[in-house]
Scaffold this motif. Structure first.
Motif, PDB file in Angstrom:
ATOM      1  N   ALA A  38       0.845  -1.205   0.000  1.00 24.40           N
ATOM      2  CA  ALA A  38       0.000   0.000   0.000  1.00 24.40           C
ATOM      3  C   ALA A  38       0.881   1.256   0.000  1.00 24.40           C
ATOM      4  O   ALA A  38       0.640   2.212  -0.752  1.00 24.40           O
ATOM      5  CB  ALA A  38      -0.934  -0.003   1.211  1.00 24.40           C
ATOM      6  N   SER A  68     -10.859  -9.093   3.345  1.00 24.44           N
ATOM      7  CA  SER A  68     -11.130  -8.506   4.668  1.00 24.44           C
ATOM      8  C   SER A  68     -10.910  -9.526   5.770  1.00 24.44           C
ATOM      9  O   SER A  68     -10.224  -9.252   6.756  1.00 24.44           O
ATOM     10  CB  SER A  68     -12.573  -8.003   4.751  1.00 24.44           C
ATOM     11  OG  SER A  68     -12.783  -6.963   3.841  1.00 24.44           O
ATOM     12  N   MET A 123      -8.037  -7.019   6.252  1.00 24.19           N
ATOM     13  CA  MET A 123      -7.971  -5.794   5.434  1.00 24.19           C
ATOM     14  C   MET A 123      -9.351  -5.131   5.345  1.00 24.19           C
ATOM     15  O   MET A 123      -9.709  -4.581   4.308  1.00 24.19           O
ATOM     16  CB  MET A 123      -7.455  -6.143   4.029  1.00 24.19           C
ATOM     17  CG  MET A 123      -6.004  -6.576   4.010  1.00 24.19           C
ATOM     18  SD  MET A 123      -5.489  -7.116   2.361  1.00 24.19           S
ATOM     19  CE  MET A 123      -5.636  -5.610   1.401  1.00 24.19           C
ATOM     20  N   PHE A 135      -9.661  -1.612   4.009  1.00 25.96           N
ATOM     21  CA  PHE A 135      -9.235  -1.405   2.616  1.00 25.96           C
ATOM     22  C   PHE A 135     -10.427  -1.456   1.666  1.00 25.96           C
ATOM     23  O   PHE A 135     -10.370  -0.924   0.571  1.00 25.96           O
ATOM     24  CB  PHE A 135      -8.221  -2.486   2.205  1.00 25.96           C
ATOM     25  CG  PHE A 135      -6.836  -2.285   2.775  1.00 25.96           C
ATOM     26  CD1 PHE A 135      -5.832  -1.707   2.004  1.00 25.96           C
ATOM     27  CD2 PHE A 135      -6.516  -2.675   4.068  1.00 25.96           C
ATOM     28  CE1 PHE A 135      -4.548  -1.528   2.513  1.00 25.96           C
ATOM     29  CE2 PHE A 135      -5.243  -2.499   4.582  1.00 25.96           C
ATOM     30  CZ  PHE A 135      -4.261  -1.927   3.808  1.00 25.96           C
ATOM     31  N   CYS A 137     -10.823   1.494  -4.557  1.00 27.03           N
ATOM     32  CA  CYS A 137      -9.633   2.314  -4.239  1.00 27.03           C
ATOM     33  C   CYS A 137      -8.360   1.732  -4.878  1.00 27.03           C
ATOM     34  O   CYS A 137      -8.051   0.546  -4.702  1.00 27.03           O
ATOM     35  CB  CYS A 137      -9.483   2.369  -2.727  1.00 27.03           C
ATOM     36  SG  CYS A 137      -7.918   3.033  -2.172  1.00 27.03           S
ATOM     37  N   SER A 184      -5.830   0.335  -2.311  1.00 30.23           N
ATOM     38  CA  SER A 184      -6.310  -0.935  -1.750  1.00 30.23           C
ATOM     39  C   SER A 184      -6.154  -2.070  -2.757  1.00 30.23           C
ATOM     40  O   SER A 184      -5.863  -3.208  -2.386  1.00 30.23           O
ATOM     41  CB  SER A 184      -7.780  -0.823  -1.365  1.00 30.23           C
ATOM     42  OG  SER A 184      -7.950   0.167  -0.389  1.00 30.23           O
TER      43      SER A 184
END
Ligand code: GLU
Length: 388
Positions: free
Chosen positions: A52, A237, A242, A245, A272, A275
């Motif tokens: 990131a 996730s 995450m 994100f 994103c 992300s």
């Protein structure tokens, strides 16, 4: 001024509402153990964080293609093949802002008023709300703890009507932790084979978190003849901690992925960019930390289940996957009126949990055991005191 009829049909998410309430109380100085939202308490792996940072430093801050970067869609195709046994090209994968958005877009893109969606209950809180928002009807398939919270082929056959458009399957399941074996799925698949108009949304977001021996089984892999009408939802996730994100994945027939992208092009646009770069590192990088995480969750599960079952009037079965316990509190309900009131009482005693009714269950509550052992022990102590 009024809100739309579509929005009138749905309530705010009760998992996120309880979590927001816990944040507010903490900000006001209250000591709250929050076991309401389901999110890993582990740190995001360092190689993901580094990716990131690198994306930011490289100026990777522009729009990407709406369904996700080619790089991430390829990494996702690798993940589907390696972890779920589903082989498909990158063009059949879409990246969204969290698994929730993928589900939202899939259902909004395909449902019309009058359509029916079969959802095994207890269910994850957002499934029925998304269906109602789309103007379609929820057909609950009730399941019991005694049968492992799994639907049966006979129940499925009886529930399918000419208006059935989707069946939702969530394994490991939120909030019950129930898991469908390959045999269970093959038997459901035999029913589905007789009903070619029914599509299946298989939410496999908790696939990495299972406490049974053997590999995870998923419908598109177990029944390849059905794969052209199965959308398999996954993400990073839960597997890579995450959550913030906001990267979800969905893989299925190309027409559906294109339809979802068409809707996404007008809702969030691309997920994103930073992300997405981090998710590439998550999916392509080392996965060897996962067994350790699972062992930790399993130890917490065993501790929580034993402690909850030791509290008079509470009982919960042992979940086989995910990180939730669905607790029956029926002997206590009369005192409070309903499970929502019971949860508000627990919140007064410093523990945030979510009422079973939020998940199409009743007379109980869900806790997430993705918290430290000290927090879990304190939460159970507070629950015992609150109900004592
Ligand atoms: N899926 C998690 C839960 O059930 C995250 C919160 C949510 O979006 O519902 O708690």
């Amino acid at each position: 001024m009024t809100i739309s009829q579509a929005l009138e049909r749905i309530a705010p998410s009760r998992t996120t509402a309880m979590t927001d309430r816990a944040f507010e109380l903490r900000a006001a100085g209250r000591d709250i153990v929050s076991l309401s939202v389901g999110e890993p308490d582990f740190a995001t792996p360092p190689h993901v964080i580094a990716a990131a940072h690198a994306a930011l430093d490289a100026g990777d801050t522009r729009y990407t293609a709406v369904p996700g970067t080619q790089r991430l869609r390829e990494a996702a195709a690798l993940h589907y093949a390696r972890d779920l046994g589903i082989a498909l090209p990158a063009s059949q994968v879409i990246v969204s802002a969290g698994g929730k958005q993928a589900i939202f877009h899939a259902l909004l893109a395909t449902l019309d008023p009058g359509d029916e969606v079969l959802i095994p209950a207890p269910w994850w809180v957002s499934y029925p709300e998304i269906v109602r928002f789309a103007g379609a009807e929820v057909v609950p398939l009730h399941t019991e703890a005694a049968s492992g919270y799994r639907i049966t082929p006979t129940q499925l056959e009886a529930a399918i009507s000419p208006r059935t458009r989707w069946l939702l399957i969530n394994s490991p399941g939120n909030p019950t932790g129930s898991i469908y074996s390959a045999q269970d799925l093959a038997a459901l698949g035999a029913v589905l084979a007789r009903h070619p108009r029914v599509m299946v949304l298989s939410d496999d977001i908790y696939a990495p978190l299972r406490y049974l021996p053997g590999r995870h089984a998923t419908l598109a892999a177990v029944c390849p003849d059905l794969a052209d009408r199965v959308l398999t939802v996954s993400g990073v996730s839960k597997s890579h901690a995450m959550m913030g994100f906001r990267i979800g994945l969905a893989a299925g027939p190309e027409w559906l992925v294109k339809a979802m992208a068409r809707l996404q092009s007008h809702s969030s646009g691309n997920p994103c960019s930073i992300s997405q770069a981090a998710a590439v590192a998550a999916l392509e990088g080392p996965q060897d930390f996962l067994p350790g995480w699972c062992e930790t969750y399993r130890a917490r599960r065993d501790m929580v289940v034993a402690a909850i079952n030791a509290i008079p009037g509470l009982s919960c079965p042992v979940p086989d996957g995910a990180f939730y316990c669905m607790i029956d509190a029926s002997p206590h309900i009369a005192r409070f009126g309903d499970d929502e009131a019971l949860c508000l009482h627990l919140l007064e005693h410093g523990v945030a949990v979510v009422a079973a009714s939020a998940f199409g269950g009743k007379d109980g509550f869900r806790i997430s055991f993705a918290a430290s052992e000290a927090q879990l022990a304190e939460a159970v102590r507070r629950i015992a005191a609150a109900l004592g």
